[in-house]
Scaffold this active site. Structure first.
Site, PDB file in Angstrom:
ATOM      1  N   GLY A 274      -7.526  -7.429  -7.296  1.00  0.00           N
ATOM      2  CA  GLY A 274      -6.115  -7.258  -7.652  1.00  0.00           C
ATOM      3  C   GLY A 274      -5.345  -8.509  -7.245  1.00  0.00           C
ATOM      4  N   ARG A 275      -4.054  -8.308  -6.950  1.00  0.00           N
ATOM      5  CA  ARG A 275      -3.217  -9.462  -6.571  1.00  0.00           C
ATOM      6  C   ARG A 275      -3.813 -10.177  -5.368  1.00  0.00           C
ATOM      7  NH1 ARG A 275       0.921  -5.307  -8.024  1.00  0.00           N
ATOM      8  NH2 ARG A 275       0.084  -4.280  -6.177  1.00  0.00           N
TER       9      ARG A 275
ATOM     10  N   ARG B 162      -7.617  -1.014   3.695  1.00  0.00           N
ATOM     11  CA  ARG B 162      -7.232   0.099   4.560  1.00  0.00           C
ATOM     12  C   ARG B 162      -8.477   0.559   5.301  1.00  0.00           C
ATOM     13  NH1 ARG B 162      -2.736  -1.290   4.134  1.00  0.00           N
ATOM     14  NH2 ARG B 162      -0.941  -0.156   3.317  1.00  0.00           N
TER      15      ARG B 162
ATOM     16  N   GLY C 199       0.850  -1.195   0.000  1.00  0.00           N
ATOM     17  CA  GLY C 199       0.000   0.000   0.000  1.00  0.00           C
ATOM     18  C   GLY C 199       0.881   1.239   0.000  1.00  0.00           C
TER      19      GLY C 199
ATOM     20  N   SER D  22      -7.223  -0.993  -3.195  1.00  0.00           N
ATOM     21  CA  SER D  22      -6.300  -0.021  -2.627  1.00  0.00           C
ATOM     22  C   SER D  22      -7.086   1.204  -2.153  1.00  0.00           C
ATOM     23  CB  SER D  22      -5.244   0.368  -3.663  1.00  0.00           C
ATOM     24  OG  SER D  22      -5.798   0.380  -4.949  1.00  0.00           O
TER      25      SER D  22
ATOM     26  N   GLN E 109     -12.170  -2.050 -13.986  1.00  0.00           N
ATOM     27  CA  GLN E 109     -12.486  -2.742 -15.241  1.00  0.00           C
ATOM     28  C   GLN E 109     -12.470  -4.257 -15.020  1.00  0.00           C
ATOM     29  OE1 GLN E 109      -9.321  -0.588 -15.711  1.00  0.00           O
ATOM     30  NE2 GLN E 109      -8.396  -2.219 -14.505  1.00  0.00           N
TER      31      GLN E 109
ATOM     32  N   HIS F 165      -3.989  -5.187  12.163  1.00  0.00           N
ATOM     33  CA  HIS F 165      -3.276  -5.027  10.879  1.00  0.00           C
ATOM     34  C   HIS F 165      -2.128  -6.042  10.759  1.00  0.00           C
ATOM     35  CE1 HIS F 165      -2.278  -1.849   7.564  1.00  0.00           C
ATOM     36  NE2 HIS F 165      -1.978  -3.091   7.172  1.00  0.00           N
ATOM     37  N   ILE F 166      -2.523  -7.323  10.705  1.00  0.00           N
ATOM     38  CA  ILE F 166      -1.512  -8.386  10.670  1.00  0.00           C
ATOM     39  C   ILE F 166      -1.577  -9.201   9.382  1.00  0.00           C
ATOM     40  CG2 ILE F 166      -1.156  -8.621  13.164  1.00  0.00           C
ATOM     41  CD1 ILE F 166      -3.209 -10.963  13.099  1.00  0.00           C
TER      42      ILE F 166
ATOM     43  N   SER G 292       0.031  -9.316   6.586  1.00  0.00           N
ATOM     44  CA  SER G 292       1.275  -9.867   6.016  1.00  0.00           C
ATOM     45  C   SER G 292       2.208 -10.430   7.088  1.00  0.00           C
ATOM     46  CB  SER G 292       2.005  -8.763   5.226  1.00  0.00           C
ATOM     47  OG  SER G 292       2.414  -7.711   6.096  1.00  0.00           O
TER      48      SER G 292
HETATM   49  P1  NDP Z   1      -3.454  -4.366  -6.379  1.00  0.00           P
HETATM   50  O1  NDP Z   1      -3.034  -3.055  -6.937  1.00  0.00           O
HETATM   51  O2  NDP Z   1      -3.053  -5.605  -7.080  1.00  0.00           O
HETATM   52  O3  NDP Z   1      -5.021  -4.407  -6.191  1.00  0.00           O
HETATM   53  C1  NDP Z   1      -5.749  -3.282  -5.853  1.00  0.00           C
HETATM   54  C2  NDP Z   1      -7.113  -3.443  -6.439  1.00  0.00           C
HETATM   55  O4  NDP Z   1      -7.893  -2.321  -6.031  1.00  0.00           O
HETATM   56  C3  NDP Z   1      -7.122  -3.474  -7.964  1.00  0.00           C
HETATM   57  O5  NDP Z   1      -7.763  -4.629  -8.390  1.00  0.00           O
HETATM   58  C4  NDP Z   1      -7.932  -2.249  -8.320  1.00  0.00           C
HETATM   59  O6  NDP Z   1      -8.805  -2.481  -9.397  1.00  0.00           O
HETATM   60  C5  NDP Z   1      -8.785  -2.069  -7.079  1.00  0.00           C
HETATM   61  N1  NDP Z   1      -9.382  -0.757  -7.073  1.00  0.00           N
HETATM   62  C6  NDP Z   1      -8.800   0.442  -7.246  1.00  0.00           C
HETATM   63  N2  NDP Z   1      -9.724   1.405  -7.250  1.00  0.00           N
HETATM   64  C7  NDP Z   1     -10.922   0.777  -7.080  1.00  0.00           C
HETATM   65  C8  NDP Z   1     -12.254   1.220  -6.985  1.00  0.00           C
HETATM   66  N3  NDP Z   1     -12.544   2.515  -7.094  1.00  0.00           N
HETATM   67  N4  NDP Z   1     -13.234   0.299  -6.792  1.00  0.00           N
HETATM   68  C9  NDP Z   1     -12.933  -1.008  -6.690  1.00  0.00           C
HETATM   69  N5  NDP Z   1     -11.687  -1.484  -6.783  1.00  0.00           N
HETATM   70  C10 NDP Z   1     -10.695  -0.594  -6.964  1.00  0.00           C
HETATM   71  O7  NDP Z   1      -2.913  -4.353  -4.880  1.00  0.00           O
HETATM   72  P2  NDP Z   1      -2.777  -5.589  -3.873  1.00  0.00           P
HETATM   73  O8  NDP Z   1      -3.844  -6.567  -4.148  1.00  0.00           O
HETATM   74  O9  NDP Z   1      -1.391  -6.048  -3.849  1.00  0.00           O
HETATM   75  O10 NDP Z   1      -3.068  -4.843  -2.482  1.00  0.00           O
HETATM   76  C11 NDP Z   1      -4.313  -4.233  -2.264  1.00  0.00           C
HETATM   77  C12 NDP Z   1      -4.326  -3.445  -0.985  1.00  0.00           C
HETATM   78  O11 NDP Z   1      -4.349  -4.318   0.130  1.00  0.00           O
HETATM   79  C13 NDP Z   1      -3.106  -2.565  -0.732  1.00  0.00           C
HETATM   80  O12 NDP Z   1      -3.216  -1.338  -1.425  1.00  0.00           O
HETATM   81  C14 NDP Z   1      -3.136  -2.387   0.765  1.00  0.00           C
HETATM   82  O13 NDP Z   1      -3.887  -1.250   1.080  1.00  0.00           O
HETATM   83  C15 NDP Z   1      -3.859  -3.621   1.260  1.00  0.00           C
HETATM   84  N6  NDP Z   1      -2.994  -4.531   2.003  1.00  0.00           N
HETATM   85  C16 NDP Z   1      -3.305  -4.792   3.311  1.00  0.00           C
HETATM   86  C17 NDP Z   1      -2.555  -5.690   4.027  1.00  0.00           C
HETATM   87  C18 NDP Z   1      -2.882  -5.984   5.443  1.00  0.00           C
HETATM   88  O14 NDP Z   1      -1.980  -6.280   6.194  1.00  0.00           O
HETATM   89  N7  NDP Z   1      -4.143  -5.949   5.836  1.00  0.00           N
HETATM   90  C19 NDP Z   1      -1.400  -6.368   3.441  1.00  0.00           C
HETATM   91  C20 NDP Z   1      -1.166  -6.008   2.068  1.00  0.00           C
HETATM   92  C21 NDP Z   1      -1.959  -5.129   1.394  1.00  0.00           C
HETATM   93  P3  NDP Z   1      -8.365  -2.155 -10.895  1.00  0.00           P
HETATM   94  O15 NDP Z   1      -7.300  -3.116 -11.195  1.00  0.00           O
HETATM   95  O16 NDP Z   1      -9.629  -2.347 -11.639  1.00  0.00           O
HETATM   96  O17 NDP Z   1      -7.871  -0.754 -10.879  1.00  0.00           O
HETATM   97  C1  DGY Z   2       0.834  -3.343   3.101  1.00  0.00           C
HETATM   98  O1  DGY Z   2       1.882  -3.886   2.700  1.00  0.00           O
HETATM   99  O2  DGY Z   2       0.288  -2.416   2.496  1.00  0.00           O
HETATM  100  C2  DGY Z   2       0.198  -3.887   4.339  1.00  0.00           C
HETATM  101  O3  DGY Z   2      -0.793  -3.117   4.830  1.00  0.00           O
HETATM  102  C3  DGY Z   2       1.148  -4.353   5.377  1.00  0.00           C
HETATM  103  O4  DGY Z   2       1.898  -5.402   4.872  1.00  0.00           O
END
Ligand code: NDP
Ligand code: DGY
Length: 327
Positions: free
Chosen positions: A162-163, A244, A84, A216, A186, A292-293, A295
């Site tokens: 996303g991922r 988040r 993030g 995100s 999309q 917030h665990i 990862s």
């Molecule tokens: P990616 O960029 O692969 O995925 C983010 C996704 O958010 C994409 O599919 C994107 O869609 C989607 N998105 C963006 N804008 C919108 C919207 N307006 N409506 C719906 N979907 C939307 O990131 P990751 O999957 O790697 O990580 C995602 C998030 O997870 C990070 O940004 C972080 O905030 C959070 N996270 C939390 C952790 C934790 O410890 N709880 C650990 C790691 C991450 P599109 O592709 O269509 O744009």
């Molecule tokens: C991230 O990477 O964005 C998570 O929130 C913590 O790993």
């Protein structure tokens, strides 16, 4: 002293040793570390970054114009130990030509796994059950006691495939999920793998038994899950957020949970973090809050630390980063 040896790097927290070893071994920079498990106070951050060529930061460090100004014109790279990047003032960073490294992919499995754990714990009321065993509330086996909701035959809606969203969907499907809905900017070709149906947000919210937020945090997603959103969910549905905290309006979530508008919520992320112990959400039995665990496995945090260090070094030397944020 060579030009390389005077590169200054500020590391905003004690990080897993894997990354520190890489930085020390490279011998490229003069490392200044906020050597604590607690966040660097703002004043120390501003002092620490002065003149820095590189900043290695965490998601809890707000890197805004004030920090960039405090760092000054030397700053070439910001490497964050997170995927993030909503804590970074991206427009300003881009304007100044500063490169950003982050940690996609390496934490996807751990975060997806935690999301599934949180979903099951919330839906099957595990924290309540554990508590009842400890406090003597378990009197006998009762047909309707501590019943929850199962995944078999259910509809799951993923906001942000996303991922991590896709990795969550992959893990949930074998539980017998009947329909997998998703929404985003999309449709995603990779959704085929999980038979994902791309639907408008309203459809996802009103038809899902489990709504999982894994997008995100952006201006578009900030406060996305609000009163209107919760009012469209089924009364029997479960809300899970591992993205988040700011994606959710927490007052509206409290209202939805306490009024029975939705069945339960599981949150790994909140606003603020930590959530104050007196926060109303923590008074609810149908709200499971984790600190917030997502990862937090030893190996994932080690690999994140390595990647963050390697991104930083590449940014300092002007070479290709293993994971550079495309801005
Ligand atoms: P990616 O960029 O692969 O995925 C983010 C996704 O958010 C994409 O599919 C994107 O869609 C989607 N998105 C963006 N804008 C919108 C919207 N307006 N409506 C719906 N979907 C939307 O990131 P990751 O999957 O790697 O990580 C995602 C998030 O997870 C990070 O940004 C972080 O905030 C959070 N996270 C939390 C952790 C934790 O410890 N709880 C650990 C790691 C991450 P599109 O592709 O269509 O744009
Ligand atoms: C991230 O990477 O964005 C998570 O929130 C913590 O790993």
């Amino acid at each position: 002293m060579s030009a390389q040896q005077i590169l200054k790097v500020f590391v905003t927290r004690r990080i897993p040793q894997e990354g520190m070893k890489i930085l020390q071994k490279a011998g490229l920079c003069n490392l200044s570390v906020w050597d604590s498990d607690e966040p660097v106070p703002r004043a120390e951050l501003l002092k620490g970054v002065a003149g820095a060529h590189g900043i290695l930061c965490l998601l809890s460090d707000k890197i805004d114009t004030e920090v960039l100004d405090a760092a000054g014109p030397n700053l070439k790279v910001i490497s964050t130990l997170s995927v993030g990047f909503d804590h970074l003032a991206i427009d300003e960073i881009k304007k100044r030509g500063i490169r950003v490294g982050y940690t996609p992919d390496v934490l996807t499995d751990a975060t997806a796994e935690l999301t599934v754990a949180l979903l099951l714990a919330t839906a099957r009321r595990l924290p309540e059950g554990v508590e009842e065993v400890k406090n003597g509330g378990w009197s006998t086996w009762k047909p309707l006691w501590l019943c929850g909701y199962g995944l078999s035959g259910s509809t799951v809606g993923v906001i942000g495939l996303g991922r991590i969203g896709l990795a969550i969907a992959r893990r949930l499907k074998p539980f017998g999920v009947k329909r997998l809905l998703y929404t985003g900017r999309q449709p995603k070709p990779q959704a085929q793998e999980v038979d994902g149906e791309y639907v408008p947000l309203d459809t996802l919210v009103s038809e899902s038994d489990f709504v999982v937020v894994s997008c995100s945090l952006t201006p578009d997603t900030q406060g996305l899950c609000d009163k209107t959103f919760f009012s469209k969910m089924k009364k029997t549905s479960i809300f899970i957020n591992t993205s988040r905290g700011a994606v959710v309006n927490q007052e509206d979530l409290f209202e939805a949970l306490s009024s029975g508008q939705i069945a339960a919520a599981g949150l790994d992320v909140t606003t603020p973090e930590p959530l104050p112990t007196a926060h109303p959400l923590l008074t609810l039995k149908n709200c499971v809050v984790l600190p917030h665990i997502g990862s937090a496995t030893y190996s994932t945090r080690g690999v994140m630390s390595e990647l963050t260090a390697n991104n930083l070094l590449a940014g300092l030397t002007g070479s290709e980063m293993p994971s550079e944020l495309k801005m």
